[in-house]
Design an enzyme around this catalytic site. Structure first.
Site, short mmCIF file in Angstrom:
data_model
loop_
_atom_site.label_atom_id
_atom_site.label_comp_id
_atom_site.label_asym_id
_atom_site.label_seq_id
_atom_site.Cartn_x
_atom_site.Cartn_y
_atom_site.Cartn_z
N GLU A 134 6.62 10.75 -13.11
CA GLU A 134 6.90 9.27 -13.27
C GLU A 134 5.63 9.01 -14.06
O GLU A 134 4.34 9.14 -13.65
CB GLU A 134 7.24 8.64 -12.38
CG GLU A 134 7.52 7.25 -12.58
CD GLU A 134 8.36 6.73 -11.51
OE1 GLU A 134 8.99 7.43 -10.66
OE2 GLU A 134 8.63 5.42 -11.43
N LYS A 256 5.22 3.85 -0.07
CA LYS A 256 5.62 2.80 -1.06
C LYS A 256 7.10 2.29 -0.38
O LYS A 256 7.74 2.96 -0.41
CB LYS A 256 6.01 3.04 -2.37
CG LYS A 256 6.83 2.32 -3.37
CD LYS A 256 6.99 2.86 -4.64
CE LYS A 256 7.63 1.99 -5.53
NZ LYS A 256 7.92 2.25 -6.97
N GLU A 260 10.85 -1.83 -5.45
CA GLU A 260 11.53 -1.33 -6.54
C GLU A 260 12.60 -0.26 -5.81
O GLU A 260 12.84 0.70 -6.24
CB GLU A 260 10.73 -0.59 -7.55
CG GLU A 260 9.65 -1.66 -7.94
CD GLU A 260 8.75 -1.02 -9.08
OE1 GLU A 260 8.49 0.29 -9.22
OE2 GLU A 260 8.60 -1.48 -9.99
N ASP A 339 1.17 -5.61 -12.91
CA ASP A 339 1.27 -4.37 -13.01
C ASP A 339 0.62 -3.44 -13.90
O ASP A 339 1.06 -3.08 -15.14
CB ASP A 339 3.13 -3.84 -13.02
CG ASP A 339 3.17 -2.24 -12.87
OD1 ASP A 339 2.42 -1.57 -12.46
OD2 ASP A 339 4.27 -2.03 -12.86
N GLU A 367 0.45 3.83 -18.51
CA GLU A 367 1.57 3.45 -18.82
C GLU A 367 1.91 2.30 -19.85
O GLU A 367 2.54 2.36 -20.52
CB GLU A 367 2.09 2.92 -17.27
CG GLU A 367 3.51 2.70 -17.33
CD GLU A 367 4.05 2.12 -16.07
OE1 GLU A 367 3.30 2.45 -14.93
OE2 GLU A 367 5.05 1.61 -15.99
C1 GCV Z 1 6.12 4.95 -9.33
C2 GCV Z 1 5.58 0.51 -11.97
C3 GCV Z 1 5.98 1.65 -12.82
C4 GCV Z 1 6.96 2.55 -11.84
C5 GCV Z 1 6.14 2.99 -10.49
C6 GCV Z 1 5.71 1.60 -9.85
C7 GCV Z 1 4.82 1.80 -8.61
O1 GCV Z 1 6.62 -0.14 -11.80
O2 GCV Z 1 6.76 1.24 -13.87
O3 GCV Z 1 7.06 3.87 -12.64
O4 GCV Z 1 6.66 3.67 -9.74
O5 GCV Z 1 4.96 0.93 -10.78
O6 GCV Z 1 3.57 1.56 -8.80
O7 GCV Z 1 5.45 2.05 -7.60
#
Ligand code: GCV
Length: 652
Positions: A134, A256, A260, A339, A367
């Site tokens: 990811e 986590k 999300e 973020d 990212e």
């Molecule tokens: C692992 C952001 C990223 C997600 C990530 C998330 C997080 O939203 O786009 O890919 O997920 O952060 O830090 O948990």
């Protein structure tokens, strides 16, 4: 080392030996004396092996001396004598000695005395067990292929690289724990995880796992995963015992939860502390820790709702629970409230929490900062974050103080980075992105190092350049973050990226979505009002930061649009209007990206052909990207505002 199939990064001893004219370097010339350490200690053995490889050809006797007075994981190096109180410290001292030699220092000049700034210095992998990563921009995972764990020579090299920069903890799987990864805590994978953990242990690195909070349901067949339910607690007790029976060296778990779409305690009306403490209490007898992420926010927002503010969420959810977290629980906090944008203010939770273990999370996986296509050396950003004065206490109140544990005397404290590696030959997609990998570790070990010192070390260890080109490359790295910022989203507003993928421009890409990431541009201005008259986010800071951010006249200009909705005609301190600043910075940033690409041409024949080709190809794409950003952002705001560019340039 091309024959291995992967680069040796900053530890390419053979290349350095060749460059120094030691073509057939002989390891037998290096003698290592062990004074006071147990020669059977696996870390000491690794240190000896490394010394022999790295210094081959030098007629030298190195002494590893135990000295109880030296700080935990610290070292003293005096010429060819490395002293430390523990094996990790000895290994770090050995890598210091190696670094000094590779950088051309003579033994007689080598002198160092270092203690780590942070107790926890961690890398977080977002690798999935199917081999995908990811937010990975460097190929596939080197830990997993088709739901199986791979431990091979590359894993050993990886552990060496991490130890050489002072990393002492690695989370091997994505925080989004799905599918096969939930099984990492079952007999299906114990043997392989143990093998990996043993490789890490040889280099003083603890292995950690990301945990699926819904494991009692998914693995245990229970109907719930309520952290206060007796059957759930008993399930975890049995599970964690089983885990430690097989993985006695496991450092603990990263979680986590309620984020999300991931499961968590909120489903059962419980708090984040309920969830973290339940796991913390169960893992405590095994010496494990729970690292609990604070990335909790509402990701189903209605864009018309201007009162809900994603930036507020972390503080709103976690500040009220300050003091409730148990001793072996540590909260992991992203550097900014949103973020990992190219510019954000510092999360007000850092130092906002005064009775809770806390650590900083940054992202070296690029990212939102160019996918390791665009050059973006992030250490200057991390230095700014660490240097931020929170005002949480008289003295010792910077983020560096807080996350090192100095401010409040926490034993559990530190820094973590979402890592930027994959199985590409060069590990990081772009050869130059390895500067962030190297730099994060060095900075986490020693937060006093400057971004320039780190860049120079990395350049000198990685390439064999003359002084002029070395300066040029260091300069390119140091300027790269601001260049990227100039051609992307302006003055702290962030986003404007292609949804989901997060590379390339899409000004309204996230504007009307559920993610809470709005720029709020209309025909008169743009920016989010986060003052006391807006969402109130600015009030989450201590005074005088709160007042400074609240007023557009004192708010740092590079964060102006994060905190304020500003008219296009607003005059910045330079005298430029906001709209003119947007036009100018985008033209300028794009031009500077073109210049970076141009300067790189001078490196042809001075770095390996492979490196030259790799970075040239990336710069080609960066220039294309920068032009896209310039044109899309400028034309969007030209059309919205109807205000002409003073300089009469063509805006598409
Ligand atoms: C692992 C952001 C990223 C997600 C990530 C998330 C997080 O939203 O786009 O890919 O997920 O952060 O830090 O948990």
């Amino acid at each position: 080392m091309a024959n291995k199939g992967w680069s040796q990064l900053w530890l390419d001893y053979e290349e350095k030996q060749k460059a120094a004219g030691k073509a057939c370097a002989d390891q037998e010339t290096v003698e290592v004396k062990i004074d006071g350490f147990n020669a059977d200690c696996r870390i000491i053995k690794s240190a000896v092996k490394e010394l022999k490889r790295a210094l081959a050809g030098d007629a030298v006797k190195v002494t590893l001396a135990k000295n109880e007075k030296i700080a935990k994981e610290g070292y003293v190096v005096d010429k060819n004598v490395v002293s430390a109180s523990d094996c990790r410290g000895a290994l770090y001292g050995v890598f210091h000695l190696i670094r000094a030699r590779l950088m051309g220092q003579e033994y007689a000049d080598i002198a160092a005395d270092h203690a780590p700034s942070n107790p926890l210095r961690m890398m977080n992998h977002w690798d999935n067990m199917d081999g995908s990563i990811e937010r990975g921009y460097s190929g596939r995972s080197f830990f997993y292929v088709n739901d199986e764990i791979v431990v091979d020579e590359r894993t050993v090299d990886y552990a060496r690289f991490m130890a050489s920069i002072g990393i002492n903890g690695i989370v091997i799987n994505n925080v989004n724990v799905k599918w096969a990864a939930t099984d990492l805590i079952t007999t299906r994978f114990f043997d392989k995880v143990k093998e990996l953990s043993d490789v890490f242990e040889d280099y003083g690195i603890r292995l950690y796992l990301s945990l699926n909070f819904a494991s009692p349901i998914e693995l245990g067949g229970l109907p719930i995963c309520d952290p206060l339910d007796e059957s759930v607690i008993n399930w975890w007790k049995d599970k964690i015992k089983e885990v430690y029976d097989h993985l006695p060296n496991l450092g603990g778990f990263l979680v986590k939860a309620d984020s999300e779409g991931r499961p968590g305690p909120f489903t059962y009306g419980r708090t984040q502390a309920d969830g973290a403490n339940m796991l913390g209490d169960i893992i405590a007898p095994y010496g494990g820790i729970i690292i609990w992420r604070c990335f909790v926010y509402n990701c189903t927002q209605d864009w018309r709702d201007t009162k809900t503010d994603r930036a507020r969420a972390g503080y709103d959810y976690f500040k009220g629970l300050d003091g409730e977290y148990h001793e072996n629980v540590i909260l992991q906090i992203k550097n900014g409230p949103m973020d990992f944008q190219i510019r954000e203010p510092i999360s007000p939770l850092l130092g906002g929490l005064t009775k809770t273990n806390q650590m900083l999370e940054v992202q070296i996986a690029q990212e939102y900062t160019g996918h390791q296509i665009d050059l973006c050396y992030l250490i200057p950003m991390f230095k700014e974050i660490l240097g931020f004065k929170t005002y949480c206490k008289e003295g010792a109140d910077t983020v560096a103080d807080v996350v090192s544990g100095r401010t409040m005397g926490n034993k559990l404290a530190g820094m973590a980075a979402v890592i930027n590696t994959g199985n590409d030959f060069n590990w990081t997609g772009n050869d130059l992105a390895a500067a962030n990998l190297y730099g994060f570790g060095r900075l986490a070990y020693d937060t006093d190092l400057s971004a320039e010192e780190i860049a120079r070390e990395w350049v000198r260890l990685t390439f064999n350049l003359d002084a002029e080109l070395e300066d040029k490359l260091v300069d390119m790295l140091l300027r790269s973050r601001e260049i990227y910022e100039k051609y992307t989203s302006p003055l702290g507003i962030g986003w404007m990226v292609t949804p989901h993928d997060h590379y390339g421009p899409s000004v309204d890409g996230y504007e009307y979505s559920r993610w809470g990431t709005y720029h709020r541009a209309d025909h008169l201005g743009l920016g989010v009002d986060r003052t006391d008259k807006g969402t109130g986010y600015a009030q989450q800071y201590y005074s005088p930061n709160a007042e400074m951010y609240n007023d557009p006249n004192t708010c740092p200009e590079n964060l102006l649009l994060f905190f304020h909705h500003i008219p296009y005609t607003w005059k910045l301190k330079s005298g430029q209007s906001l709209i003119q600043y947007i036009y100018d910075s985008h033209f300028e940033g794009c031009k500077e990206a073109e210049e970076l690409a141009e300067t790189w041409k001078e490196f042809e024949g001075k770095v390996s052909e492979r490196s030259f080709a790799n970075v040239s190809e990336r710069f080609g794409r960066q220039v294309y990207n920068a032009r896209e950003w310039r044109d899309q952002v400028n034309s969007y705001f030209y059309r919205k505002s109807g205000i002409e560019d003073e300089k009469g340039r063509e805006i598409y």
